[in-house]
Design a protein around this motif. Structure first.
Motif, PDB file in Angstrom:
ATOM      1  N   UNK A 356       0.823  -1.217   0.000  1.00 57.81           N
ATOM      2  CA  UNK A 356       0.000   0.000   0.000  1.00 57.81           C
ATOM      3  C   UNK A 356       0.848   1.254   0.000  1.00 57.81           C
ATOM      4  N   UNK A 357       2.165   1.105   0.228  1.00 58.13           N
ATOM      5  CA  UNK A 357       3.051   2.277   0.325  1.00 58.13           C
ATOM      6  C   UNK A 357       4.084   2.356  -0.773  1.00 58.13           C
ATOM      7  N   UNK A 358       4.615   1.221  -1.195  1.00 59.82           N
ATOM      8  CA  UNK A 358       5.699   1.225  -2.179  1.00 59.82           C
ATOM      9  C   UNK A 358       5.466   0.112  -3.196  1.00 59.82           C
ATOM     10  N   UNK A 359       6.358   0.019  -4.192  1.00 62.90           N
ATOM     11  CA  UNK A 359       6.326  -1.088  -5.141  1.00 62.90           C
ATOM     12  C   UNK A 359       5.714  -0.758  -6.471  1.00 62.90           C
ATOM     13  N   UNK A 360       4.970   0.338  -6.556  1.00 54.28           N
ATOM     14  CA  UNK A 360       4.400   0.802  -7.816  1.00 54.28           C
ATOM     15  C   UNK A 360       4.292   2.316  -7.751  1.00 54.28           C
ATOM     16  N   UNK A 361       4.173   2.939  -8.907  1.00 54.79           N
ATOM     17  CA  UNK A 361       4.045   4.393  -8.959  1.00 54.79           C
ATOM     18  C   UNK A 361       2.565   4.744  -9.080  1.00 54.79           C
ATOM     19  N   UNK A 362       1.999   5.182  -7.968  1.00 57.00           N
ATOM     20  CA  UNK A 362       0.587   5.549  -7.903  1.00 57.00           C
ATOM     21  C   UNK A 362       0.434   6.730  -6.965  1.00 57.00           C
ATOM     22  N   UNK A 363      -0.503   7.605  -7.278  1.00 54.88           N
ATOM     23  CA  UNK A 363      -0.758   8.759  -6.419  1.00 54.88           C
ATOM     24  C   UNK A 363      -1.104   8.285  -5.013  1.00 54.88           C
ATOM     25  N   UNK A 364      -0.473   8.895  -4.026  1.00 56.20           N
ATOM     26  CA  UNK A 364      -0.696   8.551  -2.637  1.00 56.20           C
ATOM     27  C   UNK A 364       0.355   7.629  -2.058  1.00 56.20           C
ATOM     28  N   UNK A 365       1.095   6.938  -2.917  1.00 54.97           N
ATOM     29  CA  UNK A 365       2.148   6.070  -2.416  1.00 54.97           C
ATOM     30  C   UNK A 365       3.404   6.877  -2.120  1.00 54.97           C
ATOM     31  N   UNK A 366       4.290   6.281  -1.341  1.00 53.75           N
ATOM     32  CA  UNK A 366       5.561   6.917  -1.042  1.00 53.75           C
ATOM     33  C   UNK A 366       6.382   7.086  -2.326  1.00 53.75           C
ATOM     34  N   UNK A 367       7.133   8.160  -2.391  1.00 55.33           N
ATOM     35  CA  UNK A 367       7.928   8.451  -3.577  1.00 55.33           C
ATOM     36  C   UNK A 367       9.265   7.728  -3.502  1.00 55.33           C
ATOM     37  N   UNK A 368       9.198   6.395  -3.592  1.00 48.31           N
ATOM     38  CA  UNK A 368      10.392   5.554  -3.728  1.00 48.31           C
ATOM     39  C   UNK A 368      10.501   5.214  -5.205  1.00 48.31           C
ATOM     40  N   UNK A 369      11.386   5.868  -5.916  1.00 49.87           N
ATOM     41  CA  UNK A 369      11.448   5.702  -7.355  1.00 49.87           C
ATOM     42  C   UNK A 369      12.857   5.910  -7.876  1.00 49.87           C
ATOM     43  N   UNK A 370      13.096   5.393  -9.074  1.00 53.50           N
ATOM     44  CA  UNK A 370      14.412   5.502  -9.682  1.00 53.50           C
ATOM     45  C   UNK A 370      14.256   5.897 -11.142  1.00 53.50           C
ATOM     46  N   UNK A 371      15.300   6.527 -11.680  1.00 56.04           N
ATOM     47  CA  UNK A 371      15.360   6.862 -13.102  1.00 56.04           C
ATOM     48  C   UNK A 371      16.525   6.101 -13.713  1.00 56.04           C
ATOM     49  N   UNK A 372      16.269   5.443 -14.839  1.00 57.55           N
ATOM     50  CA  UNK A 372      17.287   4.684 -15.554  1.00 57.55           C
ATOM     51  C   UNK A 372      17.459   5.315 -16.927  1.00 57.55           C
ATOM     52  N   UNK A 373      18.686   5.695 -17.264  1.00 58.82           N
ATOM     53  CA  UNK A 373      18.994   6.355 -18.528  1.00 58.82           C
ATOM     54  C   UNK A 373      19.176   5.288 -19.610  1.00 58.82           C
ATOM     55  N   UNK A 374      18.249   5.251 -20.552  1.00 62.01           N
ATOM     56  CA  UNK A 374      18.308   4.276 -21.639  1.00 62.01           C
ATOM     57  C   UNK A 374      18.903   4.884 -22.910  1.00 62.01           C
ATOM     58  N   UNK A 375      19.534   6.054 -22.778  1.00 62.16           N
ATOM     59  CA  UNK A 375      20.045   6.752 -23.951  1.00 62.16           C
ATOM     60  C   UNK A 375      21.442   6.347 -24.386  1.00 62.16           C
ATOM     61  N   UNK A 376      22.085   5.420 -23.680  1.00 62.83           N
ATOM     62  CA  UNK A 376      23.426   4.998 -24.065  1.00 62.83           C
ATOM     63  C   UNK A 376      23.353   3.867 -25.096  1.00 62.83           C
ATOM     64  N   UNK A 377      24.455   3.634 -25.785  1.00 58.88           N
ATOM     65  CA  UNK A 377      24.460   2.709 -26.919  1.00 58.88           C
ATOM     66  C   UNK A 377      23.964   1.297 -26.589  1.00 58.88           C
TER      67      UNK A 377
END
Length: 441
Positions: A356-377
């Protein structure tokens, strides 16, 4: 608190499974996600907020490492290419007897957490000793940390017997009550190191205190056969008889399970922490994850400790989990990329009672998130970002990490931990461990 709006190229919220959002933005308000909405609307609505452009990045939930022994990172490579019991009895436990201390656990846990954070792991379900040290490390790193209070029958450098381990674990839990990023589990090591009476105590305490239970189960074939010889039943049957099986149990490994046992796990709501790299390296076997999932068992992914993996790379282990499920089942459709990614995120969160708090990106959940750069070769072109996350991306492509809205990694750099200091500590421990005759071949 000010708003932060992220503008990635893609958002993978994990729910519904397989969803990819393009031209969308995610809004963080303090510790939580307040909205996911079209990017053009966000630019108008939040013009005065802090804006972060992530033009070649995919945004997804932080990875959940469902089974780890963080402090054992200081024993990385001490004993390789050995069977589990030889590895434990003749190498790891003697090394721990020499070096186990609050300082060892704190330094090792910090080193592990730095590695995990830079690889996109935001939550770790740990199992070790000196619980105060693990907790302090988690707080310093800013990582969501589940401290597993290890329980055994025999003495170590930390405790004398099962009651002593339990007492120390509960005292540590009491000390850190109220810390939002910290929680505790009772962690009886394994059926072959814990007696019936101790398991009964663990079940009672877990019910009284609403705690999870974290235990190695069915890791090797010899564990199963030895249990049949000693107790007249397989370990899982014994745990069922003792009342251990239930939705608060995370069974680590579960490599050797037959169809009846998979059905029992599903009926009892037991969660499995799948550790593909460690299982292969120790030749423990290949867990039947495709059959588990088909039976209705919730499965998450763990790295195990760096002494038996030998890295804490959740992206690599997620890829391995997907690939060996296909190879071992003979079914190339087994554990497709979206399902593997869910195992590494929401599956782990479910197991920890945090869905109910983490594990998916949904409004109301904790902001535990990551960004992965897919722009490299190595990850171009991008036809399907979920496919790339599971089958192509490397952990060094994780560029940003947030836990409860707090930036812990930015442009690949740790913000809460000092990499130079950690490296110096690792070298110091290497010298000390080597001086005691360990760490060399």
């Amino acid at each position: 608190m000010s708003l932060t709006v992220l503008f990635p190229r893609w958002i993978v919220p994990v729910v519904p499974q397989g969803t990819v959002l393009e031209a969308h933005a995610l809004v963080m308000d303090g510790t939580a996600i307040s909205a996911i909405l079209p990017a053009d609307v966000a630019r108008q609505r939040y013009a005065n907020a802090e804006l972060l452009e992530l033009p070649e990045h995919v945004l997804l939930p932080g990875l959940v490492n469902l089974h780890a022994h963080s402090a054992m990172t200081l024993l990385r490579g001490v004993a390789d290419d050995l069977a589990l019991m030889d590895w434990l009895n003749n190498h790891i436990w003697p090394a721990e007897k020499q070096h186990l201390s609050d300082e060892f656990v704190f330094d090792g846990s910090l080193l592990a957490m730095a590695e995990m954070l830079q690889g996109g792991t935001t939550t770790v379900n740990d199992m070790y000793f000196h619980h105060d040290a693990v907790a302090r490390a988690g707080l310093q790193a800013g990582m969501r940390t589940v401290v597993g209070a290890s329980i055994l029958e025999f003495p170590t450098g930390y405790g004398n017997n099962a009651d002593d381990y339990i007492r120390k674990g509960l005292a540590a839990r009491e000390h850190f009550l109220g810390e939002g990023l910290l929680s505790f589990t009772l962690a009886p090591h394994a059926p072959y190191t814990v007696a019936d009476d101790t398991f009964k105590k663990v079940v009672t305490l877990a019910e009284q205190l609403e705690l999870g239970i974290h235990c190695h189960v069915h890791e090797t074939a010899s564990e199963v056969s030895d249990s049949v010889q000693q107790y007249g039943e397989r370990p899982l049957a014994r745990l069922h008889r003792l009342g251990v099986l239930g939705p608060n149990l995370i069974a680590a490994h579960m490599v050797h399970a037959n169809d009846e046992e998979l059905a029992l796990l599903a009926r009892q709501g037991v969660h499995v922490a799948h550790n593909p790299a460690s299982n292969l390296k120790l030749a423990s076997g290949i867990a039947r994850t495709a059959a588990m999932l088909k039976a209705g068992v919730n499965v998450g992914i763990g790295t195990d400790g760096a002494a038996s993996n030998n890295s804490l790379d959740m992206l690599a282990d997620t890829r391995l989990a997907a690939l060996i499920a296909k190879g071992s089942s003979g079914d190339p459709t087994a554990v497709p990329a979206p399902q593997a990614l869910e195992m590494a995120t929401l599956g782990g969160a479910r197991a920890l009672g945090m869905a109910e708090r983490i594990g998916s990106l949904e409004a109301g959940k904790q902001a535990d998130l990551i960004a992965v750069d897919l722009g490299s070769l190595p990850t171009l072109p991008v036809f399907d970002p979920i496919s790339h996350l599971v089958y192509a991306a490397q952990r060094n492509q994780v560029s940003h990490v947030w836990v409860a809205g707090r930036a812990l990694v930015q442009q690949h750099k740790l913000l809460t931990l000092n990499a130079g200091q950690l490296a110096a500590k690792a070298h110091w421990w290497q010298t000390r461990i080597s001086a005691n005759g360990q760490g060399g071949k």
